[in-house]
Design an enzyme around this catalytic site. Structure first.
Site, PDB file in Angstrom:
ATOM      1  N   THR A 237     -11.718  58.839  90.968  1.00 35.31           N
ATOM      2  CA  THR A 237     -11.937  58.005  89.575  1.00 35.31           C
ATOM      3  C   THR A 237     -12.857  58.925  88.913  1.00 35.31           C
ATOM      4  OG1 THR A 237     -11.820  55.885  90.908  1.00 35.31           O
ATOM      5  CG2 THR A 237     -12.866  56.043  88.785  1.00 35.31           C
ATOM      6  N   ARG A 265      -0.913  46.764  91.970  1.00 42.01           N
ATOM      7  CA  ARG A 265      -2.199  46.743  92.369  1.00 42.01           C
ATOM      8  C   ARG A 265      -3.311  47.274  91.415  1.00 42.01           C
ATOM      9  NH1 ARG A 265      -6.494  50.893  93.496  1.00 42.01           N
ATOM     10  NH2 ARG A 265      -8.102  49.915  94.970  1.00 42.01           N
ATOM     11  N   GLY A 267      -7.487  48.124  90.808  1.00 38.79           N
ATOM     12  CA  GLY A 267      -8.720  48.469  91.697  1.00 38.79           C
ATOM     13  C   GLY A 267      -9.895  48.024  90.688  1.00 38.79           C
ATOM     14  N   THR A 287     -17.139  54.844  91.938  1.00 39.92           N
ATOM     15  CA  THR A 287     -16.011  55.336  92.502  1.00 39.92           C
ATOM     16  C   THR A 287     -15.956  55.058  93.932  1.00 39.92           C
ATOM     17  OG1 THR A 287     -14.778  57.483  93.038  1.00 39.92           O
ATOM     18  CG2 THR A 287     -17.014  57.427  92.637  1.00 39.92           C
ATOM     19  N   GLY A 288     -14.836  54.602  94.382  1.00 43.04           N
ATOM     20  CA  GLY A 288     -14.697  54.177  95.932  1.00 43.04           C
ATOM     21  C   GLY A 288     -13.658  53.260  96.087  1.00 43.04           C
ATOM     22  N   GLY A 290     -11.933  50.346  95.771  1.00 44.45           N
ATOM     23  CA  GLY A 290     -11.996  49.157  94.787  1.00 44.45           C
ATOM     24  C   GLY A 290     -12.246  47.990  95.059  1.00 44.45           C
TER      25      GLY A 290
END
Length: 370
Positions: A237, A265, A267, A287-288, A290
């Site tokens: 991201t 999907r 996030g 960022t990670g 989601g």
């Protein structure tokens, strides 16, 4: 490893804090390009000026994704390219701010550079879905007015964050998705590109490996067939937060989602309060993984702690990323900026592409825990 948070400019912080003792956990400070890490202790909160004494400092902070980044798996050439792109994005946003531009303009300028690079999972470098397509999401928020715009499931918009901003400023809505969002993009005169524009061989190969892995696990229970960690170990991201000379904050985030994702999907990146949030006190881009950022409203939680609990930004960000998310099993990181120009960049993954640039005009970027 020595950690600290910083305000803009970094040089001011160093002069006043070399004798400070320890730092809050999980806050990683930025390294000057080409310089070794100074062997100075981290900054204690009490060593900073009080809000009444501190003049707001303007600047910009960016990220290009978090995850498993190791020096062993990143060649010198790759690292140099990534650092160069991060620096270019910082300089683009900083140029806007230096000329008296708005934090929104700075965020959009910085993120556009990252969206146009094949090195990051956003725009040009977006990953592929299970069906072999690219689906892009983005959001932006104005901390001064709490106006926000978001888009999801895009397949032809070259710069998704630009469309998110158009949704915010030129429609009565906050979020648009799919074909409808792209109709709006066309009406707004934004650049649309054919699907082939987003294709890179690296991302295509990532999808093939993920499909092979999925096929090999067909005998496993359904819940274990798809790992929450991306195939390449990175949560791709990009995002930016900025504070302009007028003291206004903004945040923006853009992503290509997860490799091999299905069923449309979406996030956290286009979810206001989860992956993106900004108000008068705080701006955050995450960022990670989601799903965890959505469940724990990570971006809004950090800003709420700053606003209501009067927590220092570093403490608020570290608590959410290094404690709340870790206990829940969520992985990733955030960039955060407050109205005083305080910077926090905690992450609980092995690495995070990140950088900041203050009014002194010196870009700082980092990848690992330096």
């Amino acid at each position: 490893m020595h950690r600290r948070s910083s305000r803009f400019p970094l040089s001011t912080t160093l002069k006043g804090t070399l004798a400070a003792a320890s730092a809050l956990p999980g806050l990683v400070w930025m390294m000057p390009l080409g310089c070794a890490a100074p062997q100075a202790p981290a900054v204690r909160e009490e060593a900073l000026s009080s809000p009444s004494q501190a003049r707001p400092k303007w600047g910009i902070v960016i990220h290009g994704g978090a995850g498993v980044m190791s020096r062993e798996n990143l060649s010198a050439e790759q690292e140099a390219r990534i650092r160069a792109s991060l620096t270019e994005a910082l300089q683009a946003g900083h140029a806007v701010l230096a000329q008296g531009g708005t934090s929104l303009d700075a965020v959009e300028a910085a993120v556009r550079i990252l969206e146009d690079s094949p090195l990051f999972n956003a725009g040009k470098g977006a990953v592929f879905t299970h069906d072999g397509r690219n689906e892009l999401d983005a959001s932006i928020m104005d901390g001064r007015t709490l106006a926000a715009g978001a888009v999801a499931g895009l397949r032809h918009v070259k710069n998704p964050l630009a469309l998110a901003r158009r949704v915010m400023e030129r429609s009565p809505h906050v979020m648009m998705v799919g074909e409808g969002a792209e109709v709006f993009a066309r009406e707004q005169g934004l650049e649309l590109v054919p699907p082939e524009y987003f294709r890179t061989e690296e991302r295509w190969e990532q999808l093939q490996r993920a499909l092979e892995k999925e096929k090999a696990s067909q005998g496993s229970p359904p819940a274990t067939r798809v790992s929450p960690r991306p195939e390449d170990g990175k949560f791709g991201t990009v995002g930016a937060v900025a504070l302009d000379q007028a003291g206004n904050l903004a945040a923006g985030t853009s992503t290509g989602g997860m490799t091999n994702k299905r069923y449309g999907r979406v996030g956290d990146s286009p979810i206001i309060g989860a992956g993106t949030y900004a108000n008068a006190h705080c701006a955050v881009s995450g960022t990670g993984h989601g799903e965890f950022f959505i469940r724990y409203t990570v971006a809004r939680d950090i800003c709420s702690r700053v606003e209501y609990l009067k927590s220092p930004l570093r403490e608020a960000a570290a608590t959410v990323v290094m404690d709340v998310l870790v206990k829940a099993g969520g992985e990733g990181g955030v960039i955060a900026l407050d109205a005083r120009g305080e910077v926090a960049m905690p992450f609980n993954s092995p690495g995070m592409y990140r950088g900041y640039m203050g009014e002194d005009g010196q870009p700082f970027v980092a990848i690992f825990r330096e």
